[in-house]
Design a protein around this motif. Structure first.
Motif, short mmCIF file in Angstrom:
data_model
loop_
_atom_site.label_atom_id
_atom_site.label_comp_id
_atom_site.label_asym_id
_atom_site.label_seq_id
_atom_site.Cartn_x
_atom_site.Cartn_y
_atom_site.Cartn_z
N MET A 1 0.84 -1.21 0.00
CA MET A 1 0.00 0.00 0.00
C MET A 1 0.87 1.26 0.00
SD MET A 1 -2.72 1.48 2.74
CE MET A 1 -1.39 2.39 3.48
N ARG A 2 0.85 1.97 -1.09
CA ARG A 2 1.65 3.20 -1.17
C ARG A 2 0.79 4.43 -0.90
NH1 ARG A 2 5.71 0.26 -3.70
NH2 ARG A 2 6.55 -0.41 -1.73
N ASN A 3 -0.53 4.25 -0.84
CA ASN A 3 -1.44 5.39 -0.69
C ASN A 3 -2.53 5.11 0.32
OD1 ASN A 3 -0.60 7.47 -2.61
ND2 ASN A 3 -0.92 5.87 -4.13
N PHE A 4 -3.30 6.16 0.61
CA PHE A 4 -4.45 5.99 1.49
C PHE A 4 -5.55 5.24 0.73
CE2 PHE A 4 -2.59 9.96 3.31
CZ PHE A 4 -2.23 9.40 4.52
N PRO A 5 -6.54 4.70 1.45
CA PRO A 5 -7.68 4.07 0.77
C PRO A 5 -8.30 5.05 -0.22
CG PRO A 5 -7.76 3.60 3.11
CD PRO A 5 -6.62 4.55 2.90
N ALA A 6 -8.82 4.52 -1.33
CA ALA A 6 -9.32 5.35 -2.43
C ALA A 6 -10.36 6.37 -1.97
CB ALA A 6 -9.90 4.47 -3.52
N ALA A 7 -11.28 5.96 -1.09
CA ALA A 7 -12.35 6.86 -0.66
C ALA A 7 -11.78 8.05 0.13
CB ALA A 7 -13.37 6.11 0.19
N LEU A 8 -10.70 7.80 0.87
CA LEU A 8 -10.05 8.87 1.62
C LEU A 8 -9.34 9.83 0.67
CD1 LEU A 8 -9.14 10.19 4.23
CD2 LEU A 8 -7.35 8.46 4.44
N GLU A 9 -8.70 9.27 -0.36
CA GLU A 9 -8.04 10.11 -1.37
C GLU A 9 -9.07 11.00 -2.07
OE1 GLU A 9 -4.92 10.52 -2.06
OE2 GLU A 9 -3.84 8.76 -1.34
N ARG A 10 -10.23 10.40 -2.38
CA ARG A 10 -11.28 11.17 -3.07
C ARG A 10 -11.78 12.31 -2.20
NH1 ARG A 10 -13.05 6.28 -5.15
NH2 ARG A 10 -14.56 6.03 -3.47
N LEU A 11 -11.95 12.04 -0.90
CA LEU A 11 -12.43 13.08 0.00
C LEU A 11 -11.38 14.20 0.12
CD1 LEU A 11 -14.52 14.17 1.93
CD2 LEU A 11 -13.56 12.76 3.74
N THR A 12 -10.11 13.80 0.21
CA THR A 12 -9.03 14.79 0.27
C THR A 12 -9.04 15.68 -0.96
OG1 THR A 12 -7.70 13.21 1.52
CG2 THR A 12 -6.54 15.08 0.57
N GLU A 13 -9.23 15.06 -2.14
CA GLU A 13 -9.31 15.83 -3.39
C GLU A 13 -10.45 16.84 -3.35
OE1 GLU A 13 -9.68 13.25 -6.88
OE2 GLU A 13 -7.89 12.21 -6.11
N GLN A 14 -11.59 16.41 -2.82
CA GLN A 14 -12.74 17.30 -2.75
C GLN A 14 -12.42 18.52 -1.89
OE1 GLN A 14 -15.62 17.32 -4.31
NE2 GLN A 14 -15.35 15.42 -5.41
N PHE A 15 -11.79 18.30 -0.75
CA PHE A 15 -11.44 19.44 0.11
C PHE A 15 -10.41 20.32 -0.58
CE2 PHE A 15 -13.09 17.06 3.90
CZ PHE A 15 -13.95 18.06 4.33
N ALA A 16 -9.47 19.69 -1.31
CA ALA A 16 -8.40 20.46 -1.95
C ALA A 16 -8.94 21.37 -3.05
CB ALA A 16 -7.33 19.53 -2.51
N ARG A 17 -10.15 21.06 -3.56
CA ARG A 17 -10.74 21.90 -4.60
C ARG A 17 -11.34 23.18 -4.05
NH1 ARG A 17 -14.43 18.00 -8.29
NH2 ARG A 17 -12.80 16.57 -9.01
N LEU A 18 -11.57 23.22 -2.74
CA LEU A 18 -12.17 24.41 -2.14
C LEU A 18 -11.17 25.56 -2.17
CD1 LEU A 18 -13.87 22.78 0.98
CD2 LEU A 18 -14.96 23.44 -1.16
N PRO A 19 -11.67 26.79 -2.30
CA PRO A 19 -10.75 27.92 -2.38
C PRO A 19 -10.00 28.11 -1.06
CG PRO A 19 -13.01 28.69 -2.14
CD PRO A 19 -13.08 27.20 -2.33
N GLY A 20 -8.69 28.33 -1.15
CA GLY A 20 -7.89 28.62 0.04
C GLY A 20 -7.49 27.39 0.84
#
Lengths: 199, 199
Positions: A1-20
């Motif tokens: 496992m080189r990464n977090f579980p897929a659902a966690l990565e997806r949630l992180t991406e969603q937050f990263a799209r928010l401004p600031g």
């Protein structure tokens, strides 16, 4: 496992799209959500869906509302011949806090800002002209922010509105009540002098 | 209308509950969500629910996973007799990036921190002791952060683990590869000297 579980990565991406929100903050927020009790995470998710579903813009003044017509536009007690033009919904709340204005509003949802690629067609100017064109508007009060872009937007609008036979005014400039004269900047003092009134 | 529509206020509150998000930022984020296309807002909401639903902790190493057992614990090629103890799931990812460690992990989900009211019972120490108690663990490598709390947690654990007949080691301290000596702090240099090796 080189990464977090897929659902966690997806949630992180969603937050990263928010401004600031940068990628580190996004990860921190995603971990926080994981640490919430189930019902709190569900509350958060449904708050997003509910807000998106129920909050619309009023077809008349363009302010945010969860009703057919916003409470101010729907109020027969208010003077619908005087329109106060503001940049953002939060400015309506600020104006209402003063409990002085009895007219209605028009929310532009932004100001003209060439640097940020916001032109006249990107904010709700067309809707304002339409309202004024439909008649019985006596006065338009410009209440955009007293900065360069707010000023430019007010000037642009007044040039469009005056030929339509409507009175266009601007909120007064001056020293803020409760402030100290020594801290007032020169431009504000200049405007306060220009706008001085007999007492 | 003195406030925003209720659903918008609720969304703002939800954002304001997140760590490091103040009330002004929360409002900005809520407005941003309102400005998203419907499907993007729904994606965001379902990312929250999905992450919460599918991401669990591995019953063995306590790392985050969306499977019954995390891929590392489930891997028969890894050496299950060597356990690397880290504070957070992201530390596992950092260790795996080095592609050197062939053992398994234990994620504490925090470090002991009396100032933040985190005691030994608030992190996954019990689970580690249970694992070691079940036998055939040869070595525990402490890989908590090299700061005061990480150190204290490692010391606390080693004192619990040594009587169980297991070898407890610590990641080496020293100057980071690729760094410049002139910027290394004194403590790091001291540790690098103490740990010097023949070449």
């Amino acid at each position: 496992m080189r990464n977090f579980p897929a659902a966690l990565e997806r949630l992180t991406e969603q937050f990263a799209r928010l401004p600031g929100i940068g990628s580190k903050s996004a990860q921190r927020l995603a971990f926080h959500v994981l640490s919430l009790p189930d019902e709190q995470a569900e509350e958060f998710a449904s708050a997003i869906v509910d807000a998106k579903k129920t909050v619309k813009t009023c077809p008349v003044c363009q302010n945010l509302t969860d009703q057919e017509l916003c409470p101010i536009c729907a109020d027969p007690e208010r003077d619908h011949s005087v329109i106060c033009v503001v940049a953002e919904p939060k400015d309506v709340i600020a104006m209402e806090r003063a409990r002085e204005f009895g007219g209605v509003y028009h929310v532009l949802h932004g100001v003209i800002s060439p640097l940020n690629h916001v032109g006249p067609d990107d904010i709700r100017i067309r809707e304002l002209l339409l309202r004024v064109g439909q008649g019985d508007v006596q006065e338009i009060i410009m209440a955009t922010n007293p900065d360069t872009e707010g000023e430019a937007t007010a000037m642009y609008l007044s040039r469009l509105l005056r030929p339509m036979g409507v009175k266009v005014t601007r909120l007064a400039y001056g020293i803020p009540v409760g402030s100290q004269l020594e801290y007032a900047d020169e431009v504000t003092l200049l405007r306060a002098l220009e706008g001085r009134q007999e007492i």
